[in-house]
Write a protein that holds these residues in place. Structure first.
Motif, short mmCIF file in Angstrom:
data_model
loop_
_atom_site.label_atom_id
_atom_site.label_comp_id
_atom_site.label_asym_id
_atom_site.label_seq_id
_atom_site.Cartn_x
_atom_site.Cartn_y
_atom_site.Cartn_z
N GLU A 91 0.83 -1.20 0.00
CA GLU A 91 0.00 0.00 0.00
C GLU A 91 0.87 1.26 0.00
O GLU A 91 0.58 2.22 -0.71
CB GLU A 91 -0.92 -0.01 1.22
CG GLU A 91 -1.93 1.13 1.23
CD GLU A 91 -2.89 1.03 2.41
OE1 GLU A 91 -3.47 2.08 2.74
OE2 GLU A 91 -3.05 -0.06 2.97
N ALA A 92 1.96 1.25 0.78
CA ALA A 92 2.88 2.39 0.80
C ALA A 92 3.53 2.58 -0.58
O ALA A 92 3.68 3.70 -1.07
CB ALA A 92 3.95 2.20 1.87
N ARG A 93 3.91 1.48 -1.21
CA ARG A 93 4.51 1.58 -2.56
C ARG A 93 3.50 2.11 -3.57
O ARG A 93 3.85 2.91 -4.44
CB ARG A 93 5.01 0.20 -3.01
CG ARG A 93 6.35 -0.15 -2.41
CD ARG A 93 6.91 -1.43 -2.96
NE ARG A 93 7.02 -1.41 -4.41
CZ ARG A 93 7.22 -2.50 -5.15
NH1 ARG A 93 7.31 -3.67 -4.58
NH2 ARG A 93 7.30 -2.40 -6.45
N ILE A 94 2.25 1.67 -3.45
CA ILE A 94 1.21 2.15 -4.37
C ILE A 94 0.98 3.64 -4.17
O ILE A 94 0.85 4.40 -5.13
CB ILE A 94 -0.09 1.35 -4.17
CG1 ILE A 94 0.08 -0.07 -4.73
CG2 ILE A 94 -1.28 2.05 -4.83
CD1 ILE A 94 -1.07 -0.99 -4.42
N ASP A 95 0.95 4.09 -2.90
CA ASP A 95 0.78 5.52 -2.62
C ASP A 95 1.94 6.33 -3.18
O ASP A 95 1.74 7.40 -3.77
CB ASP A 95 0.65 5.76 -1.11
CG ASP A 95 -0.67 5.26 -0.54
OD1 ASP A 95 -1.61 5.03 -1.35
OD2 ASP A 95 -0.76 5.09 0.69
N ALA A 145 1.57 6.51 -6.89
CA ALA A 145 0.49 7.43 -7.26
C ALA A 145 0.97 8.88 -7.16
O ALA A 145 0.66 9.71 -8.02
CB ALA A 145 -0.73 7.21 -6.36
N ARG A 146 1.73 9.20 -6.09
CA ARG A 146 2.29 10.56 -5.97
C ARG A 146 3.24 10.88 -7.11
O ARG A 146 3.19 11.95 -7.71
CB ARG A 146 3.00 10.72 -4.62
CG ARG A 146 2.07 10.96 -3.44
CD ARG A 146 2.85 11.37 -2.20
NE ARG A 146 3.87 10.40 -1.81
CZ ARG A 146 3.65 9.33 -1.05
NH1 ARG A 146 2.44 9.10 -0.58
NH2 ARG A 146 4.63 8.51 -0.74
N THR A 147 4.11 9.92 -7.43
CA THR A 147 5.07 10.12 -8.52
C THR A 147 4.35 10.34 -9.84
O THR A 147 4.68 11.24 -10.60
CB THR A 147 6.02 8.90 -8.63
OG1 THR A 147 6.67 8.72 -7.39
CG2 THR A 147 7.03 9.11 -9.73
N ASP A 206 4.30 13.52 -12.30
CA ASP A 206 4.64 13.39 -13.71
C ASP A 206 3.54 13.97 -14.60
O ASP A 206 3.82 14.61 -15.61
CB ASP A 206 4.87 11.92 -14.07
CG ASP A 206 6.16 11.37 -13.47
OD1 ASP A 206 6.99 12.19 -13.02
OD2 ASP A 206 6.33 10.13 -13.45
N VAL A 207 2.29 13.73 -14.22
CA VAL A 207 1.17 14.27 -14.99
C VAL A 207 1.19 15.79 -14.95
O VAL A 207 0.98 16.47 -15.96
CB VAL A 207 -0.18 13.70 -14.48
CG1 VAL A 207 -1.35 14.48 -15.03
CG2 VAL A 207 -0.30 12.23 -14.84
N THR A 208 1.46 16.35 -13.78
CA THR A 208 1.53 17.81 -13.64
C THR A 208 2.66 18.36 -14.51
O THR A 208 2.48 19.37 -15.21
CB THR A 208 1.76 18.19 -12.17
OG1 THR A 208 0.71 17.62 -11.38
CG2 THR A 208 1.77 19.70 -11.99
N LEU A 209 3.82 17.72 -14.49
CA LEU A 209 4.95 18.15 -15.31
C LEU A 209 4.61 18.05 -16.79
O LEU A 209 4.91 18.97 -17.57
CB LEU A 209 6.18 17.30 -14.98
CG LEU A 209 7.45 17.61 -15.77
CD1 LEU A 209 7.93 19.02 -15.45
CD2 LEU A 209 8.53 16.59 -15.44
#
Length: 181
Positions: A117-121, A124-126, A130-133
């Motif tokens: 779950e921590a890796r998925i979070d 998701a943040r990364t 990336d989408v914002t960039l």
């Protein structure tokens, strides 16, 4: 009478010069506009490249080229094994030991779930960053394209408009020169 020309001849020569200037200006404006929007070379440059390539083929000597080859052989076979399935150590354990083993397995699974779950979070943040960039880069590209369009419309097309006006003036002067002469 090369030194002395009447008004009709002057108008015809002036008109011809204005026509040539207008055509040249239009051609130059089209070239500028094309250069801003395409990476392709001009027609004259492409023609020169084709001619030089063709002439180059006649002047080259044949060359020997070595090409290394790699081969492989695939062999097939068969493997057989015997498998025995047993019931395991569970049959000889006490009920309390079985419960303890299951509790430890559940704890291990819960730790693994928390880790995943921590890796998925984090992923998701990364991806969100990336989408914002990517959205910023797309906006920058759109602004750059709009600037190129404005520059072409203001630059090359303005030059082409001047060329059309010069051509029209040349036609009018040539016509008046014919009427006067």
């Amino acid at each position: 009478m090369i030194g002395r020309m009447d008004a009709g001849r002057w108008l015809q020569v002036s008109g011809a010069l204005a026509e040539l200037g207008g055509l040249g200006t239009v051609a130059w404006g089209i070239r500028q506009t094309r250069a801003k929007f395409t990476e392709r070379p001009s027609l004259a440059r492409r023609a020169w490249k084709a001619v030089s390539r063709t002439l180059g083929r006649f002047s080259k000597r044949p060359q020997t080229v070595s090409v290394p080859l790699v081969g492989s052989i695939t062999a097939g076979g068969e493997v057989r094994t015997r498998l025995t399935i047993g019931s395991g150590p569970w049959d000889e354990e006490e009920l309390a030991e079985r419960v303890e083993r299951l509790r430890r397995a559940i704890e291990n699974h819960e730790r693994e779930l928390q880790y995943l779950e921590a890796r998925i979070d984090a992923e998701a943040r990364t991806r969100s960053e990336d989408v914002t960039l990517l959205e910023r880069r797309i906006d920058e590209a759109n602004r750059e394209l709009q600037g190129l369009i404005r520059e072409a419309a203001a630059g090359g097309l303005r030059v082409e408009s001047v060329g059309v006006v010069l051509f029209a003036i040349g036609v009018a002067l040539g016509t008046w020169g014919n009427l006067i002469a």
